[in-house]
Design a protein around this motif. Structure first.
Motif: not given
Lengths: 112, 109
Positions: B14-19, B59-65, B73-76
């Motif tokens: 739904q619009e506004g959700a995080n994932s 948007l943000s991203a994390t890599t644990v090599a 991560y997608i917020s809002s």
């Protein structure tokens, strides 16, 4: 600055024909890679060229070939087309051989 | 060759959700990239992130090599975030960028 350009945008061919797809990289980029994306799947690597030399080849038959020109543009050739060659063909360019890849809009090939 | 697995395959928000989208890979890599493919097929770079964390707007991203995974991560979320998100890795052993099967995200107003 212009991004990666590809031509043509769409193409319809019949089985057994040959096709040539073209790609112009971002100005200053020396590496070009080609990918095939079948509907519903992720892109599959076909070739990478860097400084006009083939640097990598994916698991595609010899019907697929490519080359890179002195101006770093590239062509992908596919001979003896099969129905299964119908796909979106994507070209990407990078400044060096192992950096962020920037993709063009693709060429949609339909083989009938 | 290297295996790249993305999860979930489909996500409806739904619009506004995080994932959170996940990418697992089977071998050591030189680099990892996240892309967004729009409905017209254009692949847009989101992140070049072989390790660590990066942020770009919502948007943000994390890599644990060392543990061979990356998270996006997608917020809002907004309806314009809809599309297919791909993770792609460049193995240490060759020059073949390998893509996962993608996560199809649908954001509803």
């Amino acid at each position: 600055d212009a991004g990666v350009t590809q031509s043509p945008t769409h193409l319809i061919k019949t089985r057994g024909q040959q096709v040539t797809l073209r790609c112009s990289p971002i100005s200053g980029h020396k590496s070009v890679s080609w990918y095939q994306q079948v509907l519903g799947q992720g892109p599959q690597f076909i070739f990478q060229y860097y400084e006009k030399e083939e640097r990598g080849r994916g698991n595609f038959p010899d019907r697929f070939s490519a080359r890179q020109f002195p101006n770093y543009s590239s062509e992908l050739n596919v001979n003896a087309l099969l129905l299964g060659d119908s796909a979106l063909y994507l070209c990407a360019s990078t400044l060096g051989a192992e950096e962020t890849q920037y993709f063009g809009p693709g060429t949609r090939l339909l083989v009938l | 060759g290297i295996q790249v697995e993305q999860s979930p395959p489909d996500l409806i928000l739904q619009e506004g959700a995080n994932s959170t989208l996940r990418c697992n890979f089977s071998d050591s890599v030189n680099n990892l990239q996240w892309f967004h493919q729009n409905p017209w097929g254009q692949l847009i770079n989101l992140f070049y992130i072989p390790s660590g964390t990066k942020q770009n707007g919502r948007l943000s991203a994390t890599t644990v090599a060392t543990e061979r995974y990356s998270l996006l991560y997608i917020s809002s979320s907004q309806t314009t975030d809809s599309g297919v998100y791909f993770c792609a890795v460049d193995p240490l052993t060759d020059y073949k960028l390998s893509f996962g099967a993608g996560t199809t995200v649908t954001v509803r107003a």
